[in-house]
Scaffold this active site. Structure first.
Site, short mmCIF file in Angstrom:
data_model
loop_
_atom_site.label_atom_id
_atom_site.label_comp_id
_atom_site.label_asym_id
_atom_site.label_seq_id
_atom_site.Cartn_x
_atom_site.Cartn_y
_atom_site.Cartn_z
N GLY A 1 21.32 57.08 7.84
CA GLY A 1 21.46 55.80 6.57
C GLY A 1 21.99 56.35 5.54
CD GLU A 2 20.74 60.99 3.50
OE1 GLU A 2 21.79 61.59 1.96
OE2 GLU A 2 19.54 61.01 3.63
CG MET A 3 27.77 61.17 3.14
SD MET A 3 28.38 63.03 3.07
CE MET A 3 29.54 62.55 2.49
#
Lengths: 326, 326
Positions: free
Chosen positions: A117-119
């Site tokens: 969900g981030e990088m």
């Protein structure tokens, strides 16, 4: 007594105030080459699978080490579960993330890289990318003194070393702590007195004015939010730890809006009001609130100043960014 | 003759080579306060409706003034129609954007802010945001010398002034042009000779090694792409201008991968091969290609070096970022 502290200004020693908040210490004992490498990696969006998101995207050093968004934007514009905590002075925290699931900066740095969900990269891919770039291999050789082996341990080591430099000394309040009576106004000082007398300082104390304990969000009355995050219970598995969060630092809080783990408090006025009611069972008057807010703004320190890093270019063999792949 | 150029090094005057490519001139005649304001705005994601995308997101000054992605990522992760051209040396171009639809940097700067597929704000909202921020109003007062009125004309003026500073002098090839025989290798020089003799230099010439004409992509044989962009025809409405694009600068081309308006050429080797076949009807041998690529890498100049700007904080009245609104 002062005379024995050779090298310290006698002014500081003589007049240092005894308070539950201490001044931020300037950076010391930094491995500069490691930190410079870490700075490049911190700004490098190639650590994300898209090639678009770097550490600095959500912990923006032009903006108080945050993104100033309610909850963060991740890979493919996913809505993050939680408000980005500031990276500024984060080395002073007892643990990292709102729920303290990482012991230190180095452990933290590995999280977002591999978080879908981030990088949304993986440690393997991030290492492959960095290891393919001759400019980085050169840096790794210089810093680690061997053949320039790149691994996630070294990448996160470097990022953490850079983050240790991100302290913000010399806030007006710190200058007051160090004995300069004119560093803050009478009004701001009254705000600080209220901050102490009403109990805020019980959790927001020490060098970071927070960051050194976990506390329940909503002690006197429950906190109402649509946000799904459970806090420390997600780490310990204990129901009693539901809504326990690391007390955020109030250093540079003027810059780190919006507030709380869900980012639902847009202003310091609102955050102060809610904290008073939920944590202390106290409704601050408008004037009391304004004074506390005025005090909080004296916690804005000198922001880290550095040259924008120039990143070493990818080469033909470097794995390509894949921003739009399914 | 050299003696009359007082202030110039006689070395440079005496040995300056007469070639179809000229060295990049260092920055001059800059309004420094305006440029410093423009730098802040260039890095400020609050010019986008999400609060997440700044000019630097797609024209990243740590990465050759590009995003190094095939086509750019816009608001809500929209897939952009075209490859981000580098902002480096863009002041040297005859017009801005691949299709030249903006006459100059100032006109260009207003485009992405209001483009629903890029920063997705509006000029009205961007002005409201900037005008609400006391630190910016202070800067506008200082720079424009009145009450600090903020409008889109001034915002784009400042961004353009900063962008004028983004030139990259002293590339090895420029040092060779200025008379330093040892600045490039014999192999690189052979690459340059091939670049001239095979006709590349017909379009890639001048200070920016390009950027000074529109040319058809696919002269000797048509360019095959799934990319929908029509080029200059979208500006002129003329069918004859279909696939006419501004010739990109080759300055720092080592850093500005991937290549072409659709970003479909991942490497310089590939780009050189395709250009040879499609524009010149010439199939370079592997060795010729390698020599030309070696020459192209001598066009990497000194990257702009500056302090990372610290942005003035929003206040309670500042319109909030809306990254996830429908």
């Amino acid at each position: 007594m002062a005379a024995t502290f050779i090298g310290l200004a006698p002014f500081a020693v003589a007049d240092m105030r005894s308070e539950p908040i201490q001044p931020v210490s300037p950076v010391k004992e930094i491995n500069l080459a490691l930190s410079e490498l870490g700075k490049k990696l911190y700004f490098d969006p190639r650590l994300s699978v898209s090639g678009f998101i770097s550490c600095n995207s959500c912990h923006n050093l032009s903006m108080g080490g945050t993104d100033n968004i309610k909850t963060s934007i991740g890979h493919k514009w996913q809505e993050g579960p939680i408000n980005s905590p500031t990276v500024l002075n984060s080395s002073l925290s007892l643990a990292q993330f709102w729920d303290g699931r990482a012991a230190d900066l180095k452990e933290q740095a590995g999280g977002p890289i591999a978080n879908p969900g981030e990088m949304a990269s993986s440690h393997t891919l991030a290492v492959d990318v960095v290891a393919s770039i001759p400019g980085y291999v050169h840096d790794f050789k210089q810093v680690f003194g061997d053949s320039g082996t790149v691994n996630i341990d070294r990448i996160t080591d470097a990022i953490a070393e850079f983050e240790k430099t991100l302290v913000t000394p010399n806030a007006p309040f710190d200058r007051w702590l160090l004995g300069d009576d004119r560093a803050i106004s009478q009004y701001e000082l009254e705000g600080y007195k209220l901050f102490k007398s009403s109990g805020c300082v019980a959790c927001h104390n020490g060098e970071a004015v927070g960051g050194n304990s976990f506390q329940k969000m909503g002690i006197m009355e429950p906190y109402q939010t649509r946000n799904q995050v459970e806090g420390r219970a997600a780490v310990t598995g204990k129901d009693a730890d539901r809504f326990m969060f690391k007390v955020p630092t109030l250093r540079n809080v003027e810059l780190t809006y919006p507030y709380f783990h869900d980012g639902e408090a847009e202003t310091l006025t609102e955050a102060t009001d809610i904290m008073g009611r939920l944590q202390l069972g106290r409704k601050f008057t408008e004037e009391e609130n304004a004074k506390i807010v005025a005090f909080l703004k004296t916690l804005t320190g000198e922001q880290p100043q550095f040259m924008m890093p120039i990143l070493p270019p990818s080469v033909d063999q470097t794995p390509k960014p894949r921003p739009f792949d399914e």
